[in-house]
Design an enzyme around this catalytic site. Structure first.
Site, PDB file in Angstrom:
ATOM      1  N   SER A 167      18.284  -3.142 -11.027  1.00 57.86           N
ATOM      2  CA  SER A 167      17.384  -2.775 -12.116  1.00 57.86           C
ATOM      3  C   SER A 167      17.723  -3.566 -13.393  1.00 57.86           C
ATOM      4  O   SER A 167      17.879  -4.779 -13.345  1.00 57.86           O
ATOM      5  CB  SER A 167      17.441  -1.259 -12.335  1.00 57.86           C
ATOM      6  N   ASP A 382       8.867  -0.697  -4.189  1.00 57.20           N
ATOM      7  CA  ASP A 382       9.126  -0.606  -5.625  1.00 57.20           C
ATOM      8  C   ASP A 382       7.897  -1.016  -6.413  1.00 57.20           C
ATOM      9  O   ASP A 382       7.171  -1.942  -6.024  1.00 57.20           O
ATOM     10  CB  ASP A 382      10.306  -1.516  -5.988  1.00 57.20           C
ATOM     11  N   HIS A 441      13.023   1.176  -5.172  1.00 55.54           N
ATOM     12  CA  HIS A 441      13.813   0.529  -6.210  1.00 55.54           C
ATOM     13  C   HIS A 441      15.307   0.523  -5.889  1.00 55.54           C
ATOM     14  O   HIS A 441      16.025  -0.391  -6.267  1.00 55.54           O
ATOM     15  CB  HIS A 441      13.563   1.264  -7.526  1.00 55.54           C
TER      16      HIS A 441
END
Length: 464
Positions: A167, A382, A441
């Site tokens: 991230s 994601d 994610h």
């Protein structure tokens, strides 16, 4: 072979003080009696303290024929705790019930978790003016930490170091990777940088933001009417980024996510197959009971969605907040008593408001130009850091091998005894891209088997 770990409650009596050092960077280091774990603080600037935790792999051979790798895990947010989330909810040896994780990356490498930037997790500042305001300031602090760890963790001098990020952590990995590479080239740091891996990473907000609408249209989470408005909002974000209006672009981006939540039936931006609050690793603010997607429309922190997504993995018996402020804090002993661990620091997040939307493509290019292995991996499901967005920023690289890389076919990857393709990979020279199927994610949490196999390949672990 699975790594065997005693439950943390059994490890507590084995703790002992290993060392206490005050040098160029003031530090305190403790650990387990057998040296399999070390942890401590490094004062990276006066009154600014970074916390780290090292695990030595039980599978590291005493005289390996090949160097045993070390992974330094960098969590995102910004302001999310790697020592808590990445460790106990994704890749560390124990889960939130303090029981062994079958898919721990400790099977393939030694692990170091760090709560970075300062103010995150167990890391702290004694003055709020000391929060970092840029990714490069974070890299400077992390470099100070690394220089201290080379002295505190003996294996680092002979172990290739891999920076692995998730991230927003991908921006940390890019800047820290460049800082490490430059220091090594200048003879200022005596380690081997084995590679940098960025997973579902916020490398180029300008490329991720316009990917949301077509992706959600294609999976029926938006209709054409909402899609038109979402595209207009995404274009505003892009225009503000181009104009260097960083704080404004972040607010517009937050407004876009709030609009998408309203029109998509509150899709989980970390996994488009789910609604917010449903994901096993989602976005219900436990302090207010409100949907974080709705809070996003009020310009709340995206980072909080991140934490609650992982937090919903917690079992009935333990929560990440409970163990980090209870059993883990008791085990570590050196965490200040008045420090309350939180999943994500809103102060850390807010301090980066003028850097949040800046790209780090140039830093990735610099790493590639040095010949350093760079891996990009992305979960198929994601949205927030979509695969289409990652492909778009990769295509902007100026690296001289890009054309050849893009022309190559992908290879299918499989995992264990399970049937079917689990991922694809494309590699050319020192650039590698993994497409992870069935993952959102948080790839290690969603697809632990293929993630473990992937990290073995990235690090060229002797155990692979």
């Amino acid at each position: 072979m699975d790594v065997l770990y005693c439950p943390l409650t059994l490890l507590l009596p084995l703790l002992c003080l290993i060392s206490l050092h005050v040098g160029s960077a003031a530090s305190i280091t403790t650990g387990t009696a057998d040296g399999s774990e070390l942890w401590g603080y490094v004062e990276v600037r006066p009154k600014a303290h970074l916390f780290w935790w090292y695990y030595k792999s039980p599978q590291r051979m005493s005289t390996p024929s090949e160097p045993w790798p070390t992974v330094l895990w960098l969590q995102g947010g910004p302001g999310a705790s790697g020592v808590g989330l990445g460790n106990f909810q994704e890749i560390g040896p124990l889960d939130v019930d303090l029981k062994p994780r079958n898919s721990t990356w400790l099977q393939k490498a030694d692990l170091i978790f760090v709560d970075s930037p300062v103010g995150t997790g167990y890391s702290y500042v004694e003055d709020d003016s000391l929060f970092v305001t840029t990714d490069w300031e974070q890299a400077t602090d992390a470099m100070t930490l690394l220089k201290a760890l080379v002295k505190e963790v003996p294996t680092l001098q002979s172990s290739p170091l891999f920076l692995v990020a998730e991230s927003y952590g991908g921006k940390y990995a890019a800047t820290l990777g460049v800082a490490v590479a430059r220091a090594i080239r200048a003879g200022e740091l005596n380690i081997t940088l084995g590679g940098v891996a960025v997973g579902d990473s916020w490398i180029s907000p300008e490329d991720f933001t316009p990917s949301y609408t077509p992706l959600l249209l294609s999976v029926s989470r938006l209709d054409d009417n909402a899609g038109d408005e979402a595209n207009k909002r995404a274009e505003t974000v892009k225009e503000q980024i181009v104009a260097g209006q960083w704080a404004a672009s972040q607010k517009s981006w937050g407004d876009l996510l709030g609009f998408i939540a309203t029109k998509s039936g509150d899709v989980d931006v970390y996994n488009f197959l789910l609604d917010s609050g449903m994901d096993p690793v989602s976005s219900v603010d436990t302090s207010t009971g409100s949907s974080l997607s709705n809070l996003q429309a009020k310009n709340s922190v995206q980072a909080l969605m991140y934490a609650t997504y992982l937090g919903s993995q917690d079992s009935d018996s333990n929560t990440i907040d409970g163990i980090m402020n209870g059993a883990i804090k008791e085990k570590l002993k050196i965490v200040p008593k008045n420090l309350k661990w939180v999943e994500v620091s809103q102060k850390v997040y807010n301090a980066l408001v003028n850097d949040f939307m800046k790209p780090r493509i140039n830093e990735v290019d610099e790493l590639l130009s040095y010949g350093i292995n760079v891996t990009v991996y992305n979960g198929q499901l994601d949205v927030i850091c979509s695969t289409n967005g990652a492909e778009a920023w990769v295509q902007k690289l100026k690296w001289d091998g890009l054309k050849s890389f893009l022309s190559l076919p992908r290879q299918s990857l499989y995992c264990g005894q399970s049937k079917g393709t689990k991922a694809f990979v494309r590699s050319y020279k020192n650039l590698h891209f993994y497409w992870i199927l069935g993952a959102g994610h948080f790839v290690p949490a969603d697809q632990p088997c293929i993630a473990l196999s992937m990290i073995g390949s990235i690090t060229q672990s002797p155990a692979s």
